[in-house]
Design an enzyme around this catalytic site. Structure first.
Site, PDB file in Angstrom:
ATOM      1  N   CYS A 190      13.441  19.004  64.551  1.00 13.16           N
ATOM      2  CA  CYS A 190      14.791  18.492  64.349  1.00 13.16           C
ATOM      3  C   CYS A 190      14.799  17.245  63.472  1.00 13.16           C
ATOM      4  O   CYS A 190      15.844  16.807  63.037  1.00 13.16           O
ATOM      5  CB  CYS A 190      15.527  18.271  65.661  1.00 13.16           C
ATOM      6  SG  CYS A 190      14.570  17.465  66.914  1.00 13.16           S
ATOM      7  N   HIS A 221       0.035  11.508  54.418  1.00 13.42           N
ATOM      8  CA  HIS A 221       1.328  11.770  55.039  1.00 13.42           C
ATOM      9  C   HIS A 221       1.182  12.707  56.233  1.00 13.42           C
ATOM     10  O   HIS A 221       1.728  12.439  57.302  1.00 13.42           O
ATOM     11  CB  HIS A 221       2.304  12.356  54.015  1.00 13.42           C
ATOM     12  CG  HIS A 221       3.674  12.610  54.572  1.00 13.42           C
ATOM     13  ND1 HIS A 221       4.624  11.624  54.663  1.00 13.42           N
ATOM     14  CD2 HIS A 221       4.227  13.718  55.109  1.00 13.42           C
ATOM     15  CE1 HIS A 221       5.709  12.111  55.215  1.00 13.42           C
ATOM     16  NE2 HIS A 221       5.496  13.390  55.505  1.00 13.42           N
ATOM     17  N   GLU A 234       5.916   9.157  69.670  1.00 18.16           N
ATOM     18  CA  GLU A 234       6.337  10.253  70.550  1.00 18.16           C
ATOM     19  C   GLU A 234       5.338  11.408  70.440  1.00 18.16           C
ATOM     20  O   GLU A 234       4.817  11.692  69.359  1.00 18.16           O
ATOM     21  CB  GLU A 234       7.778  10.682  70.244  1.00 18.16           C
ATOM     22  CG  GLU A 234       8.028  11.116  68.814  1.00 18.16           C
ATOM     23  CD  GLU A 234       7.961  12.605  68.660  1.00 18.16           C
ATOM     24  OE1 GLU A 234       7.731  13.290  69.672  1.00 18.16           O
ATOM     25  OE2 GLU A 234       8.122  13.068  67.518  1.00 18.16           O
ATOM     26  N   PRO A 235       5.023  12.029  71.541  1.00 10.12           N
ATOM     27  CA  PRO A 235       3.921  12.983  71.558  1.00 10.12           C
ATOM     28  C   PRO A 235       4.281  14.405  71.117  1.00 10.12           C
ATOM     29  O   PRO A 235       3.386  15.220  70.932  1.00 10.12           O
ATOM     30  CB  PRO A 235       3.505  12.984  73.030  1.00 10.12           C
ATOM     31  CG  PRO A 235       4.746  12.654  73.765  1.00 10.12           C
ATOM     32  CD  PRO A 235       5.578  11.812  72.868  1.00 10.12           C
ATOM     33  N   MET A 291      17.381  20.239  70.530  1.00  9.39           N
ATOM     34  CA  MET A 291      17.111  18.924  71.116  1.00  9.39           C
ATOM     35  C   MET A 291      17.420  18.935  72.606  1.00  9.39           C
ATOM     36  O   MET A 291      16.683  18.379  73.415  1.00  9.39           O
ATOM     37  CB  MET A 291      17.983  17.905  70.387  1.00  9.39           C
ATOM     38  CG  MET A 291      17.725  16.500  70.751  1.00  9.39           C
ATOM     39  SD  MET A 291      16.389  15.820  69.767  1.00  9.39           S
ATOM     40  CE  MET A 291      16.419  14.147  70.391  1.00  9.39           C
TER      41      MET A 291
END
Lengths: 423, 273
Positions: free
Chosen positions: A51, A100, A115-116, A194
């Protein structure tokens, strides 16, 4: 290392509407991989869609036409003109592309640093690429390195220690309100990706009943079935507010779906039990004024981000450490990738064969002392010719350009077959 | 006797310091040390109360010095119980300094017991005293929990998760602990009032004599009764309950101190200095 290219857009360059518009479903990714790999300019390809980002990682023959292929594919399959998203695109080549992808996997490029979830998403993307056979030697190696780097960053730095991702922050908040989320009823308004993610997290905290409400009822039913919940019609939302403790809303509605007045009414029949609204929709679904009602709490996506930013400050130092780990890994990868170049491999191959031939020749000549210098010279010439003839076809194959085959695979194979180390 | 009191005050004060350090540094051992200090202080304190009882034959509540000391004892006692039951360590930040403050105030006041008149030892009186003190200590803690609730609620509503957000427990726990304290306090206050009536009947021949302290205790009782009623019937919980707990304790403070200074009655000698 100029043949690795990454093109994409993320939460920093594209607004949510555009990201939503371009996001790929797993089926679309499969189609995309299939289409892109057929292009003569692209040797290997991987497509990531979450997302917060859509990125295409490729090993290419020629950069410009490969990029062109990707952009026109996106514009075609998503039915969106190039002009609408070209400003949001970034292109990284070579070292930059490697760096990147390492940063993305290590969650340094995430909306919520540390965040994992992104690593899992990347692994899934890689899985898709391998099942569709669009990843080859270079991307295989790159992705394996990527996962190793991400793991190292996670274990050696504190980047992922705290409650970090948005849904984690929301769950921590829920626990500050309810103490424990166990047995709490969850109402889902809108069935986006989400929201699904948030529900997965909530279920891990053993929440109770799940109620799903979606404008298209069938989607709601689908999602409800997936999580063993109950689907209701969109019109029944206000009624089910009486039961819900945690409400997650993520519809695309331009107006508020739940108003302050409605919640005020509902609080009476709830006997003032706390209710926690998590509004991940932009524009918002839940009237922010509801937060002013006693025992009702409203957090929208910006509020959650604001909560998280406080942690991010503490992690700046850890981020520097992570960047160092990544830079190290980029250098190592670069060494490996350069070794895959054609000329050094051919040189190395020749050297190896010549060394063997020369050694054997010398051994033989020792026993044949009666030979004249002229004879020896003839034998030498014969050996050279032999080597040239044997190596001619492999060399031509490696040197040839423009044809659609994956050169790195051959290079890798030859290096393995002959145990070469052209570094 | 005085040594015991001094040791108690000392232990309460470093106990309070331990809890304050815990608030800032968030190391669990600080809170454990604080708790042990309070517990040992509580043992010394109880010893000195028992000692005083055997020495004078009365529960030592005959002047403000002694009543403050008993109040401090009751607060620590109830706090230790709440901490044990709810693991609400952070409440020590409120309870320990409050008790330490009461003890320090007590030690600054005259130690001369007021002349005792019209007081007869009776089981009713003993129950009356302990029920009222422990009940009011419960209300004191409910007030502390109410303050913590409002702080935590503010951080969550204002969405600025600073100092308190991490340190304070969940709203639900604070509300539940506060509610439990209020129920306990209410039951004990009810018991205290009833035993008080019985005692009054047996000594003075009437249940109720419009003594200001009686009146204000009655008001306190009604206030908490209203709070509990609203909670059970309408579902007053969270913020309203917290605000009411704080208001209730202000009324109690007035009943405890204000009434003695401003008004007169047959309780007066117990709290006069």
């Amino acid at each position: 290392m100029n043949d690795i290219v990454l093109i994409g857009l993320n939460h920093k360059t594209a607004p949510v509407e555009l990201r939503e518009c371009i996001a790929f479903s797993p089926e679309e990714i499969a189609i995309g991989l299939d289409r892109l790999i057929k292009s003569p300019h692209i040797n290997e390809v991987l497509l990531i869609s979450t997302c917060n980002r859509v990125e295409v990682l490729m090993k290419v023959n020629e950069i410009a036409p490969a990029i062109k292929t990707v952009t026109s594919f996106i514009s075609e399959i998503k039915n969106i003109s190039l002009r609408q998203f070209e400003n949001a695109l970034y292109v990284h080549e070579g070292d930059k592309a490697v760096q990147h992808i390492f940063r993305v996997a290590s969650s340094l490029d995430s909306m919520v640093v540390g965040e994992p979830q992104i690593l899992g998403q990347l692994k899934a993307a890689y899985q898709l690429a391998t099942t569709n056979k669009t990843s080859g030697v270079v991307l295989n190696r790159l992705l394996h390195k990527t996962f190793a780097v991400a793991k190292r960053v996670r274990s050696e730095t504190g980047i992922g220690n705290h409650a970090v991702s948005i849904s984690y922050a929301a769950i921590e908040l829920g626990r500050k309100i309810f103490g424990s989320l166990e047995g709490k009823t969850v109402l889902l308004i809108g069935a986006g990706e989400m929201a699904e993610l948030a529900v997965e997290h909530l279920i891990r905290h053993r929440t109770g009943d799940l109620i799903v409400s979606n404008r298209t009822f069938e989607h709601g039913v689908e999602l409800a079935q997936k999580f063993n919940g109950k689907a209701i019609k969109f019109e029944e939302i206000i009624d089910s507010l009486k039961l819900a403790d945690v409400v997650i809303s993520s519809t695309g509605s331009p107006n508020y779906i739940v108003s302050r007045k409605q919640v005020k009414e509902v609080m009476k029949s709830r006997r003032n039990r706390s209710i926690f609204f998590i509004d991940i929709a932009v524009p918002r679904d839940i009237d922010p004024d509801i937060n002013r009602i006693n025992n009702a709490y409203v957090y929208d996506i910006d509020d959650l981000k604001g909560v998280i930013n406080e942690n991010v400050e503490d992690r700046k130092k850890e981020a520097i450490k992570s960047e160092r780990i990544i830079d190290e890994a980029v250098i190592n990868f670069k060494k490996w990738n350069e070794s895959l170049a054609v000329v050094p491999t051919i040189v190395e191959l020749r050297k190896k064969v010549e060394t063997i031939a020369q050694a054997e020749l010398n051994k033989t000549l020792q026993d044949l002392s009666h030979l004249s210098a002229h004879d020896c010279e003839a034998l030498n010439r014969m050996i050279s010719a032999l080597i040239n003839k044997i190596l001619h076809d492999p060399t031509m194959l490696l040197k040839s350009t423009g044809s659609h085959w994956n050169k790195s695979s051959y290079l890798d194979l030859i290096q393995k077959l002959f145990k070469l180390d052209p570094r | 006797m005085e040594t015991l009191t001094n040791i108690t005050i000392f232990l309460y004060m470093i106990g309070a310091a331990g809890y304050l350090a815990y608030l800032f540094i968030q190391k669990d051992y600080l809170q454990k040390i604080g708790c042990c200090l309070l517990l040992s202080g509580f043992v010394f304190h109880s010893t000195s109360i028992v000692y005083g009882f055997f020495q004078s034959g009365h529960i030592p509540v005959h002047n403000l010095n002694e009543t403050l000391s008993i109040a401090g004892w009751a607060i620590i006692g109830v706090f230790l119980w709440v901490q044990y039951k709810f693991h609400l360590k952070i409440l020590g930040v409120y309870a320990a300094p409050l008790a330490a403050f009461a003890m320090v105030m007590a030690s600054q006041l005259s130690r001369e017991p007021a002349p005792i008149k019209n007081v007869f030892n009776s089981v009713w009186l003993h129950i009356h005293i302990f029920a009222v003190f422990i009940g009011e200590a419960s209300f004191a803690l409910a007030c502390g929990l109410g303050i913590l609730y409002l702080l935590q609620e503010h951080t969550i509503k204002a969405k600025s998760h600073g100092f308190f957000y991490k340190r304070l427990p969940s709203l639900e726990l604070l509300d539940l602990a506060g509610y439990t304290c209020i129920i306990a306090g209410f039951l004990l206050l009810t018991l205290g009032l009833i035993t008080g009536f019985v005692y009054a009947k047996s000594i003075w021949g009437r249940f109720w004599s419009w003594d200001p302290k009686e009146v204000w205790s009655g008001i306190t009782w009604l206030l908490y009764a209203a709070l509990l009623h609203q909670r059970l019937v309408v579902g007053w919980r969270g913020r309203k309950s917290a605000v009411m707990a704080i208001l209730g304790f202000i009324v109690i403070l007035f009943t405890f101190l204000g009434v003695n200074f401003l008004l007169t009655g047959h309780h007066e000698e117990f709290t006069r200095w």
